[in-house]
Design a protein around this motif. Structure first.
Motif, mmCIF file in Angstrom:
data_model
loop_
_atom_site.group_PDB
_atom_site.id
_atom_site.type_symbol
_atom_site.label_atom_id
_atom_site.label_comp_id
_atom_site.label_asym_id
_atom_site.label_seq_id
_atom_site.Cartn_x
_atom_site.Cartn_y
_atom_site.Cartn_z
ATOM 1 N N GLY A 335 -13.330 29.242 -19.153
ATOM 2 C CA GLY A 335 -12.721 28.860 -17.622
ATOM 3 C C GLY A 335 -12.944 29.611 -16.098
ATOM 4 N N GLU A 336 -13.238 29.225 -15.174
ATOM 5 C CA GLU A 336 -13.223 29.806 -13.689
ATOM 6 C C GLU A 336 -13.635 30.566 -13.945
ATOM 7 O OE1 GLU A 336 -11.138 28.061 -10.871
ATOM 8 O OE2 GLU A 336 -11.025 25.830 -11.483
ATOM 9 N N ALA A 337 -14.261 32.092 -13.341
ATOM 10 C CA ALA A 337 -14.331 33.010 -13.123
ATOM 11 C C ALA A 337 -13.106 33.406 -12.272
ATOM 12 C CB ALA A 337 -15.659 33.493 -12.703
ATOM 13 N N PRO A 338 -12.849 34.860 -12.330
ATOM 14 C CA PRO A 338 -11.422 35.396 -11.624
ATOM 15 C C PRO A 338 -12.604 35.636 -10.123
ATOM 16 C CG PRO A 338 -12.689 37.041 -12.419
ATOM 17 C CD PRO A 338 -13.533 36.077 -13.301
ATOM 18 N N PRO A 339 -11.072 35.596 -9.107
ATOM 19 C CA PRO A 339 -10.670 35.836 -7.437
ATOM 20 C C PRO A 339 -12.434 37.209 -7.706
ATOM 21 C CG PRO A 339 -9.154 35.498 -7.974
ATOM 22 C CD PRO A 339 -9.549 35.373 -9.112
ATOM 23 N N GLU A 340 -13.080 37.188 -6.449
ATOM 24 C CA GLU A 340 -14.177 37.975 -6.783
ATOM 25 C C GLU A 340 -13.059 39.402 -6.493
ATOM 26 O OE1 GLU A 340 -17.619 37.332 -3.717
ATOM 27 O OE2 GLU A 340 -18.672 35.652 -5.588
ATOM 28 N N GLY A 341 -13.700 40.745 -5.977
ATOM 29 C CA GLY A 341 -13.332 41.949 -5.915
ATOM 30 C C GLY A 341 -14.138 42.651 -4.505
#
Length: 595
Positions: A335-341
């Motif tokens: 799946g997609e990468a999570p939102p950046e931190g």
């Protein structure tokens, strides 16, 4: 302040993959731990065909494993409740059939496992003793060592490394025959006869095994010693009784990731201020060269048979993936990468000990001073790295400044810093360092002193609850996850390895040192607590047992304090994504109420 409330959930919901293992004869078959099915389990990916599937299905999750020598099965610790008492079992990667690894060995708490050649070795403990079993060539496992003093096979953590030479002929185990479990020695025995081959011990210091030479017949093993004031590598040849140290002019601790396939060099992990360099150490010349300078944290690395290096790296901004040094992604979550931190800032500040202490700080968008959460790590022998932490980023999304102090007792720095809490000096130094970190952030104008919370899990939960007893007016809220609330009850109820750790770090039992245990116990300061408290604990936790958590909550309630307790159905770790999100929801609601 407007927040993307779904961003923090997506970071939790995006699966995490661990560093893979692979059979030598099938290097494209990657076996790894992932929570992509909702809880941590063993998974397999065939790089040639693209097939990806779950191997284990354990209710409380599987956190570590080792492959059988032929690469056909994953061996993992089966514990159905989370209390960590169980047995090693083997699951075939293709059929999924699961059976006990060594059926005749008793249940207990694991103290390590190793499989190499046709040898299997496991170490176990129960309420009476520590035992080392060895099976060679499929024979019934033999009890080769038993002691009332702590011992374990190979590395203390991770518990699946360093126990057997590559050919399975030699067994390396750690022992405390001459001291305690804070000062392990290392002993190598013959796997077939059990005869001692060699033994090394550093008075007042500890040794840990890293890994054996990958070349069959080369019986050298890299160990980590503390003789130079920092953790440093040495090469031990137990068959010759020789040890060669490698002095290194580096400012932080060093560990060993792997050997080069021809055994000419080893890959080192050099840690400083939450980041790790990769270095190559030539074993003949002692020459050191830089292999990789990361942006963030390298949690694992290994060298393939063709000499290529794979790493698992991440940072506060980027979730972890496995890739090669050219940047090609080898293994990532589906799946997609999570939102950046938001990125970490690495800060040094004047500590109460007179030395500079270290913390990682994450600053939210907006105008300072911010409400602040002082996060306290567990262990205590661990340290905050520059890694991707969904909970930390959830706090930042909601406008909190997050500070992670690597207090006295943390790893990654000098031996003196890590051992400053030994000899019964627990709790007070950690609290002092965290409070000093808070003071520094207030002085910088980053943190609002009136809107400060403290939060930690396990040992971090212990430090957090002790802090609100020692400093009743410093924190507006406190969160103790799987904490030590009462030192004596914890010692009475916890597992034998945890009891042994208490004896070692305190210098004795509660019966022998009642005043010291009381002085360093959060429950001794119940009358001083003015801070609202959220407690989260595991029903079957054998490290920080539930009875003392319920006692602390009950006693605070009797005193009219604002206290909330949530208990989940597992042990020391909650490996379910849904459970982790629920914990985050409870914590965010609690912090919003009081800060």
């Amino acid at each position: 302040m407007a927040t993307d409330v779904e961003a923090w959930r997506r970071r939790f919901q995006t699966p995490v993959v661990g560093f893979p293992l692979w059979p030598e004869n099938q290097p494209d078959r990657l076996v790894f731990v992932s929570n992509e099915g909702g809880t941590t389990q063993v998974w397999m990916l065939n790089r040639s065909t693209g097939e990806r599937r779950q191997v284990t299905d354990q209710r409380i999750g599987v956190e570590e494993f080792v492959l059988t020598a032929d690469g056909s099965s994953a061996v993992w610790w089966r514990d159905d409740t989370g209390n960590e008492n169980g047995k090693w079992v083997s699951t075939e990667l293709v059929s999924g059939k699961t059976e006990p690894l060594l059926a005749s060995t008793p249940t207990g708490w694991s103290q390590g496992i190793a499989l190499a050649g046709d040898t299997v070795a496991v170490a176990l403990t129960d309420d009476t003793s520590y035992r080392l079993f060895v099976s060679v060539g499929g024979e019934k496992p033999r009890l080769v060592r038993e002691s009332t003093h702590p011992l374990g096979l190979g590395r203390e953590w991770e518990t699946t490394g360093g126990g057997l030479s590559t050919d399975g002929a030699l067994v390396c185990y750690r022992h405390s025959d001459q001291g305690d479990m804070l000062h392990f020695g290392l002993r190598v025995i013959d796997a077939k006869s059990g005869a001692v081959v060699d033994d090394i011990f550093d008075e007042g210091l500890t040794l840990k095994v890293a890994s054996w030479s990958p070349v069959v017949g080369d019986q050298r093993v890299v160990v980590i010693h503390e003789r130079d004031g920092y953790e440093r590598p040495a090469v031990w040849d137990p068959t010759r009784g020789s040890v060669r140290d490698y002095p290194l002019d580096l400012p932080g601790a060093v560990d060993v990731a792997d050997w080069w396939p021809d055994a000419s060099a080893v890959l080192l992990l050099h840690e400083q201020d939450g980041r790790r360099q990769l270095l190559r150490l030539e074993l003949d010349s002692g020459e050191l060269s830089l292999v990789h300078e990361p942006h963030g944290w390298v949690s694992a690395a290994a060298i393939r048979a063709d000499g290529s290096i794979w790493i698992r790296d991440e940072s506060a901004e980027q979730s972890p993936v496995i890739r090669d040094l050219a940047g090609q992604v080898i293994l990532a979550p589906p799946g997609e990468a999570p939102p950046e931190g938001r990125p970490h800032q690495s800060l040094r500040f004047p500590g109460p000990s007179g030395e500079l202490a270290h913390m990682l700080v994450t600053v939210p968008l907006g105008q300072a001073p911010f409400p602040v959460v002082m996060m306290v790590h567990g262990g205590p022998e661990w340290a905050y790295p520059d890694d991707f932490d969904p909970w930390e980023q959830a706090l930042v999304d909601h406008g909190y400044l997050v500070a992670k102090v690597n207090y006295r007792g943390s790893t990654g720095s000098s031996v003196a810093w890590r051992t400053a809490i030994h000899g019964g000096n627990i709790g007070f130094p950690e609290v002092a360092d965290v409070v000093a970190g808070l003071d520094h952030l207030v002085e910088l104008g980053l943190a609002d002193a009136d809107r400060a919370a403290i939060e930690g899990w396990s040992w971090g939960g212990y430090v957090s609850l002790l802090a609100i007893g020692l400093h009743p007016t410093r924190f507006a809220a406190a969160i103790g996850g799987i904490p030590v609330c009462d030192s004596v009850m914890t010692h009475e109820d916890c597992s034998p390895p945890q009891q042994a750790y208490d004896l070692a770090i305190m210098g004795g039992s509660p019966r022998e040192l009642p005043d010291l245990y009381a002085e360093r116990s959060p429950s001794s300061y119940l009358d001083q607590v003015r801070t609202p408290v959220l407690l989260i604990a595991g029903e079957h936790d054998s490290a920080c047992p539930i009875r003392q958590v319920r006692f602390y909550e009950s006693e605070l309630s009797k005193r009219g304090a604002a206290v909330q307790l949530y208990v989940y159905d597992a042990g020391h770790h909650a490996n379910s994504i849904d459970e982790q999100i629920h914990h985050a929801e409870l914590e965010l609601e609690f912090l919003a109420r009081y800060i």
